[in-house]
Write a protein that holds these residues in place. Structure first.
Motif, PDB file in Angstrom:
ATOM      1  N   GLY A   6       0.873  -1.126  -0.036  1.00 11.61           N
ATOM      2  CA  GLY A   6       0.116   0.045   0.198  1.00 11.61           C
ATOM      3  C   GLY A   6       0.996   1.144  -0.177  1.00 11.61           C
ATOM      4  N   LEU A   7       0.349   2.409  -0.567  1.00 12.82           N
ATOM      5  CA  LEU A   7       1.058   3.735  -0.639  1.00 12.82           C
ATOM      6  C   LEU A   7       0.688   4.494   0.146  1.00 12.82           C
ATOM      7  CD1 LEU A   7       1.383   4.012  -4.794  1.00 12.82           C
ATOM      8  CD2 LEU A   7       2.905   2.723  -3.036  1.00 12.82           C
ATOM      9  N   ASP A  23      -3.023  -7.005   7.798  1.00 19.84           N
ATOM     10  CA  ASP A  23      -3.119  -7.322   9.250  1.00 19.84           C
ATOM     11  C   ASP A  23      -4.071  -8.168   9.611  1.00 19.84           C
ATOM     12  OD1 ASP A  23      -1.115  -5.445   9.629  1.00 19.84           O
ATOM     13  OD2 ASP A  23      -2.175  -3.858  10.151  1.00 19.84           O
ATOM     14  N   GLN A  24      -5.509  -8.028   8.995  1.00 21.17           N
ATOM     15  CA  GLN A  24      -6.415  -9.190   9.374  1.00 21.17           C
ATOM     16  C   GLN A  24      -6.134 -10.580   8.849  1.00 21.17           C
ATOM     17  OE1 GLN A  24     -10.417  -7.730   8.987  1.00 21.17           O
ATOM     18  NE2 GLN A  24     -10.122  -5.824   9.786  1.00 21.17           N
ATOM     19  N   LEU A  25      -5.405 -10.630   7.698  1.00 16.91           N
ATOM     20  CA  LEU A  25      -5.189 -12.031   7.379  1.00 16.91           C
ATOM     21  C   LEU A  25      -3.954 -12.533   8.312  1.00 16.91           C
ATOM     22  CD1 LEU A  25      -4.785 -11.438   3.443  1.00 16.91           C
ATOM     23  CD2 LEU A  25      -6.141 -12.823   4.548  1.00 16.91           C
ATOM     24  N   ALA A  64      -5.274  -8.632  -2.499  1.00 18.57           N
ATOM     25  CA  ALA A  64      -5.181  -7.664  -2.935  1.00 18.57           C
ATOM     26  C   ALA A  64      -6.322  -6.716  -2.708  1.00 18.57           C
ATOM     27  CB  ALA A  64      -5.313  -7.803  -4.623  1.00 18.57           C
ATOM     28  N   THR A  65      -6.289  -5.235  -2.971  1.00 19.51           N
ATOM     29  CA  THR A  65      -7.206  -4.375  -2.764  1.00 19.51           C
ATOM     30  C   THR A  65      -7.688  -3.473  -4.116  1.00 19.51           C
ATOM     31  OG1 THR A  65      -5.688  -2.767  -1.837  1.00 19.51           O
ATOM     32  CG2 THR A  65      -6.945  -4.010   0.000  1.00 19.51           C
ATOM     33  N   ARG A  81      -2.834  -2.288   3.888  1.00 19.66           N
ATOM     34  CA  ARG A  81      -2.209  -2.775   4.959  1.00 19.66           C
ATOM     35  C   ARG A  81      -3.068  -3.203   6.026  1.00 19.66           C
ATOM     36  NH1 ARG A  81       2.128  -1.889   8.899  1.00 19.66           N
ATOM     37  NH2 ARG A  81       1.518  -3.314  10.556  1.00 19.66           N
ATOM     38  N   LEU A  82      -4.512  -2.633   6.100  1.00 14.80           N
ATOM     39  CA  LEU A  82      -5.720  -3.258   6.905  1.00 14.80           C
ATOM     40  C   LEU A  82      -5.775  -4.781   6.701  1.00 14.80           C
ATOM     41  CD1 LEU A  82      -7.723  -2.822   9.118  1.00 14.80           C
ATOM     42  CD2 LEU A  82      -9.203  -1.828   7.152  1.00 14.80           C
TER      43      LEU A  82
END
Length: 200
Positions: A12-13, A24-26, A112-113, A20-21
């Protein structure tokens, strides 16, 4: 079995970052199933070092520690934003500087997001082939998160279920394997007698 280790890569930039969220949850979901330490790595913090490494062929000390952590990790969680139908350039730069065979037989969870769910196919046509080329073991369930999947800082509905399923698959793959053995070439240097052609 000793405590296992995870490296959690986030490309993430922005700060805060939904990438990043998700990472973190993964990691949290995996650690609920596995006695493991998780090392988070924000690639934005290493962007300049990645460029310098590609130009010079030598990593800066901080980037070298990250590369070493990936090599020694039992498993990897790799999360990138989707730009122009594929992983970000920052993410690909990191993959490009990994030493050869670092990811061979290493369990990897890809995620991915993106702005809309239409970008989710990038996981299958870009991320999975990339890690297959590197001979990593990619778990069957990839995880994609669009903005509507979040309820504040918490995954909702189908996203929450996919996080749990992917984490369970990663934990199983890690538990099936012995911890990786990383050989340091400086631990047993070649004797001078051999370097000089074996003459005594």
């Amino acid at each position: 079995m000793s405590r296992r280790s995870l490296v959690v890569i986030s490309a993430g930039l922005s700060q805060p970052s939904s990438t990043r969220l998700l990472a973190d949850q993964l990691a949290a979901a995996t650690r609920r199933r596995l006695d493991a330490d998780a090392v988070p790595v924000d690639l934005r913090d290493h962007a300049h070092d990645l460029t310098n490494h590609m130009l010079t062929g030598f990593p800066a000390p901080e980037l070298e520690r990250v590369l070493d952590a990936v090599a020694r990790a039992d498993g990897l969680i790799a999360v990138t934003p989707i730009f122009n139908a594929s992983y970000s350039g920052l993410f690909k730069s990191f993959v490009d500087v990994l030493p050869e065979e670092t990811l061979v037989d290493k369990p990897v969870l890809i995620a991915a997001t993106g702005g809309t769910a239409r970008h989710s196919l990038a996981l299958e046509h870009a991320m999975r082939p990339l890690f297959a080329h590197l001979r990593a073991v990619v778990v069957p369930t990839p995880v994609f998160a669009a903005p509507e999947d979040w309820g504040g800082a918490t995954a909702q509905g189908p996203l929450a279920a996919r996080i749990e399923r992917a984490a369970a698959e990663l934990a199983v793959e890690i538990e099936r394997r012995e911890p990786p053995v990383v050989v340091d070439p400086f631990d047993e240097p070649t004797p001078f007698s051999e370097l000089l052609g074996g003459s005594t």
